[in-house]
Design a protein around this motif. Structure first.
Motif, PDB file in Angstrom:
ATOM      1  N   MET A  37      46.198  39.464  35.023  1.00 50.73           N
ATOM      2  CA  MET A  37      44.890  38.853  35.180  1.00 50.73           C
ATOM      3  C   MET A  37      45.109  37.381  35.547  1.00 50.73           C
ATOM      4  N   SER A  38      44.476  36.956  36.609  1.00 52.30           N
ATOM      5  CA  SER A  38      44.652  35.592  37.085  1.00 52.30           C
ATOM      6  C   SER A  38      43.781  34.614  36.289  1.00 52.30           C
ATOM      7  N   PHE A  39      44.060  33.338  36.464  1.00 52.72           N
ATOM      8  CA  PHE A  39      43.279  32.318  35.766  1.00 52.72           C
ATOM      9  C   PHE A  39      41.814  32.348  36.183  1.00 52.72           C
ATOM     10  N   ARG A  40      41.547  32.624  37.458  1.00 47.41           N
ATOM     11  CA  ARG A  40      40.158  32.694  37.931  1.00 47.41           C
ATOM     12  C   ARG A  40      39.406  33.837  37.257  1.00 47.41           C
ATOM     13  N   ALA A  41      40.072  34.958  37.070  1.00 45.51           N
ATOM     14  CA  ALA A  41      39.439  36.099  36.398  1.00 45.51           C
ATOM     15  C   ALA A  41      39.199  35.791  34.926  1.00 45.51           C
ATOM     16  N   VAL A  42      40.163  35.147  34.265  1.00 42.02           N
ATOM     17  CA  VAL A  42      39.989  34.756  32.856  1.00 42.02           C
ATOM     18  C   VAL A  42      38.852  33.751  32.729  1.00 42.02           C
ATOM     19  N   ASN A  43      38.778  32.822  33.668  1.00 45.27           N
ATOM     20  CA  ASN A  43      37.710  31.836  33.646  1.00 45.27           C
ATOM     21  C   ASN A  43      36.348  32.506  33.770  1.00 45.27           C
ATOM     22  N   ILE A 102      33.227  21.991  33.818  1.00 42.41           N
ATOM     23  CA  ILE A 102      34.574  22.210  34.343  1.00 42.41           C
ATOM     24  C   ILE A 102      34.744  23.649  34.821  1.00 42.41           C
ATOM     25  N   THR A 103      34.346  24.619  34.000  1.00 44.48           N
ATOM     26  CA  THR A 103      34.580  26.017  34.350  1.00 44.48           C
ATOM     27  C   THR A 103      33.670  26.503  35.468  1.00 44.48           C
ATOM     28  N   SER A 104      32.504  25.914  35.648  1.00 46.61           N
ATOM     29  CA  SER A 104      31.612  26.357  36.718  1.00 46.61           C
ATOM     30  C   SER A 104      32.081  25.881  38.087  1.00 46.61           C
ATOM     31  N   LYS A 105      32.968  24.906  38.149  1.00 45.77           N
ATOM     32  CA  LYS A 105      33.493  24.417  39.423  1.00 45.77           C
ATOM     33  C   LYS A 105      34.627  25.277  39.965  1.00 45.77           C
ATOM     34  N   ILE A 106      35.198  26.151  39.141  1.00 46.16           N
ATOM     35  CA  ILE A 106      36.295  27.009  39.560  1.00 46.16           C
ATOM     36  C   ILE A 106      35.713  28.227  40.274  1.00 46.16           C
ATOM     37  N   ALA A 107      36.086  28.431  41.527  1.00 47.30           N
ATOM     38  CA  ALA A 107      35.543  29.527  42.320  1.00 47.30           C
ATOM     39  C   ALA A 107      36.042  30.867  41.795  1.00 47.30           C
ATOM     40  N   PRO A 108      35.205  31.907  41.887  1.00 41.21           N
ATOM     41  CA  PRO A 108      35.662  33.236  41.459  1.00 41.21           C
ATOM     42  C   PRO A 108      36.693  33.793  42.429  1.00 41.21           C
ATOM     43  N   GLU A 109      37.367  34.879  42.018  1.00 40.11           N
ATOM     44  CA  GLU A 109      38.369  35.512  42.873  1.00 40.11           C
ATOM     45  C   GLU A 109      37.710  36.091  44.112  1.00 40.11           C
ATOM     46  N   ARG A 110      38.450  36.130  45.185  1.00 38.81           N
ATOM     47  CA  ARG A 110      37.944  36.706  46.432  1.00 38.81           C
ATOM     48  C   ARG A 110      38.627  38.044  46.691  1.00 38.81           C
ATOM     49  N   ALA A 111      37.879  38.952  47.314  1.00 39.98           N
ATOM     50  CA  ALA A 111      38.450  40.243  47.701  1.00 39.98           C
ATOM     51  C   ALA A 111      39.426  40.017  48.849  1.00 39.98           C
ATOM     52  N   GLU A 112      40.524  40.727  48.853  1.00 42.69           N
ATOM     53  CA  GLU A 112      41.566  40.508  49.858  1.00 42.69           C
ATOM     54  C   GLU A 112      41.168  41.028  51.239  1.00 42.69           C
ATOM     55  N   GLU A 113      40.374  42.109  51.303  1.00 40.54           N
ATOM     56  CA  GLU A 113      40.054  42.708  52.587  1.00 40.54           C
ATOM     57  C   GLU A 113      39.040  41.877  53.369  1.00 40.54           C
TER      58      GLU A 113
END
Length: 73
Positions: free
Chosen positions: A1-7, A51-62
């Motif tokens: 699980m990446s930091f963006r997903a944990v955030n 702080i946490t709202s400025k971190i963009a969510p994960e993007r789909a690879e496709e």
């Protein structure tokens, strides 16, 4: 699980809950100590949310689009 997903899954909702708990602590009449730290709790939640709202969510690879649970594929 990446930091963006944990955030997105834990940190952002935790900061929102902390702000709500600060409001509850400020408005409750039973504990003077809890009432005294109500504004501090709200401010910590607000700073965490900023702080946490400025971190963009994960993007789909496709497609490069953001991933959402209810999105159609």
């Amino acid at each position: 699980m990446s930091f963006r997903a944990v955030n997105e899954k834990y940190l952002l909702p935790a900061s929102q809950i902390l702000m709500v708990l600060g409001i509850v602590a400020l408005c409750q009449p039973w504990s003077l100590g809890l009432h005294s730290y109500g504004v501090t709790i709200i401010l910590i939640g607000l700073i965490g949310f900023n702080i946490t709202s400025k971190i963009a969510p994960e993007r789909a690879e496709e497609t490069g689009a953001t991933t959402h649970g209810g999105a159609r594929q």
